[in-house]
Design an enzyme around this catalytic site. Structure first.
Site: not given
Ligand code: FAD
Length: 477
Positions: A34, A456, A183
């Protein structure tokens, strides 16, 4: 020849791992199906906080008179403008990450990635083009997606996931939020401030029933939610959601997870709402990515087990971020920290991940922020812990900005004074957590806080006051 590192997913885990590996001299390929930035930038942290900022401003505008500002009529929400601002901010950040990857000469492959046996990977793009290449080290960072409940699956129109709610065209008149976790509570506050009638249903016995969140913070949050007319049920579950005239018919029943239910809590409650938002967890993105081709096994739910070096059971293969599941901590900054470590270990390092001082920032209204242990957790570990709490209303800056609700608690070892945890609910709590995180991570004591001059008038003085209280020298709190 440079070590070839492939990273699946370009969220806050994947893109950070890519940059760190490139800094260490690797030849890096990162695959994203994405937009770069992952859930955090596109469907999570950033867009939800953009909505929260608008909700907060709207609330402030409603209090304009108290601040000596006259307005012509009440302030109203323009959802189209809010969404276009959200898109602008997200797009700018996407460009920023793409620029960063290019700057470090990281190959960004667009498409759905798959592992094709040891040392091989491929990606299929939207138009069906397949690319294949080789790797020496693999870092899996494919993240997670909203968990859909089989009894009432997402339809994107009435039954919404957190992804859907971030793209709404108008504020629903009424909404039931399934799940009173981070959330669910964040969106409850946002939507209520925007004018929706909100009901939250939580299976456990409090709002934000996370082990890391101090029960005192939940109590204050529940009180503030009541003030905002957000209705909430604890020890309850949503038993069914069915289409009905005027929206959705929702049955709220007793929770199978409740340890002791009052008689009145056993009686089902029926309500009709325009929409439902289901936030009861996440599912791993580990299906169909070829993990079995390298013999990598997930747990029963699909999460990837790793050791403290972020190594999976397969040599040369690492996993980081949300894909590790709720046993670790599913937060963006945790994913990024694990990413740095995995990249360094993949390039010959040997660092272990330490989760003792992970800050938690919860953007409810008011905000909640916590790091380290609660008093109960500290006692379970055999510490003679004490908690010292100071109310925001005793802090001058809180009076100045007119935000009096909330408190800050320091959990410390009664003997040594060492800080074990910090738990804040109140204005800018998430920004105030830095000092407590440094103190817990560095093993500092309450006197290190009291010996530090705090400016402060600032909200940060609440940390000084709580530390003074812990040393028996409270001034105002
Ligand atoms: P992701 O961010 O999910 O990234 C994974 C990526 O892999 C995605 O872009 C996906 O498209 C890609 N992908 C998946 N499968 C494939 C494939 N087969 N081929 C190629 N690409 C692929 N965390 C905080 O610390 N603070 C916050 O305020 C916070 N607010 C949040 C609010 C909401 C509504 C949500 C849903 C989550 C929130 N989070 C927050 C959590 C945070 O978004 C996640 O913990 C974080 O994004 C995890 O990072 P990641 O890189 O592990 O995975």
């Amino acid at each position: 020849m440079a070590t070839q590192v492939t990273i699946l997913g370009a969220g806050p885990g994947g893109y950070v791992a890519a940059v760190r590996a490139a800094q260490l001299g690797a030849d890096v390929t990162v695959v994203e199906k994405e937009q770069v930035g992952g859930t955090c930038l596109n469907w999570g942290c950033i867009p939800s906080k953009i909505m929260k900022v608008t909700a907060e401003l709207l609330e402030k505008f409603h209090q304009a008179d108290a601040f000596g500002i006259r307005t012509k009529g009440p302030a109203t929400l323009d959802m189209e403008k809010l969404m276009s601002r959200k898109q602008k901010v997200v797009s700018a950040q996407i460009k920023g990450i793409e620029g960063l990857l290019a700057h470090h000469r990281i190959r960004l492959v667009r498409g759905n990635a798959r592992v094709e046996g040891h040392g091989k990977a491929s990606a299929i793009s939207e138009n069906g083009q397949v690319k294949s290449w080789e790797w020496d080290r693999l870092i899996i960072a494919t993240g997670s997606r909203p968990f859909s409940v089989p009894a009432f699956p997402f339809d994107g129109r009435q039954i919404l996931s957190s992804n859907h709610i971030l793209g709404i065209e108008s504020v629903p008149e009424s909404i039931v939020i399934v799940g009173g976790g981070v959330i669910g509570c964040e969106f409850a506050c946002i939507l209520s401030a925007m004018g929706a009638k909100v009901t939250v249903v939580e299976a456990l016995d409090r709002m934000l029933p996370l082990p890391s969140v101090d029960a005192g913070c939940s109590k204050v949050l529940e009180r503030e939610m009541k003030k905002r007319k957000i209705k909430f049920y604890v020890n309850r579950v949503v038993a069914s959601i069915e289409p009905a005239a005027g929206g959705l018919a929702v049955i709220i029943g007793p929770s199978p997870f409740a340890s002791h239910l009052k008689e009145k809590d056993r009686v089902p409650v029926a309500t009709t709402v325009e929409k439902a938002l289901v936030c009861i967890g996440r599912s791993p993105n580990t299906k169909n990515i070829g993990l079995s081709t390298i013999g990598l096994e997930t747990d029963a739910k699909g999460w990837i087990p790793v050791n403290d070096r972020m190594q999976t059971g397969v040599p040369g293969v690492y996993a980081i971020g949300d894909v590790l599941g709720p046993e670790r901590v599913m937060l963006a900054h945790v994913a990024s920290t694990e990413a740095m470590l995995a990249a360094e270990n993949a390039m010959g390092g040997d660092r272990a991940m330490d989760y003792t001082a992970v800050p938690g920032a919860i953007f409810t209204m008011p905000e909640v922020a916590c790091v380290g242990l609660t008093e109960a957790q500290a006692r379970e570990k055999g510490c003679n812990a004490r908690t010292d709490t100071v109310l925001f209303r005793s802090i001058g800056k809180a009076q100045v900005i007119g935000e009096l609700a909330g408190q800050a608690s320091i959990v410390s070892d009664a003997g040594s004074g060492r800080l074990l945890g910090v738990h804040i609910i109140g204005p800018h709590a998430t920004d105030l957590l830095g000092e407590g995180t440094l103190a817990v991570a560095s093993g500092l004591g309450v006197t290190d806080i009291t010996d530090t001059i705090h400016a402060h008038p600032t909200l940060a003085e609440i940390m000084l006051e709580a530390a003074l209280k812990a040393t028996g020298k409270a001034l105002h709190g």
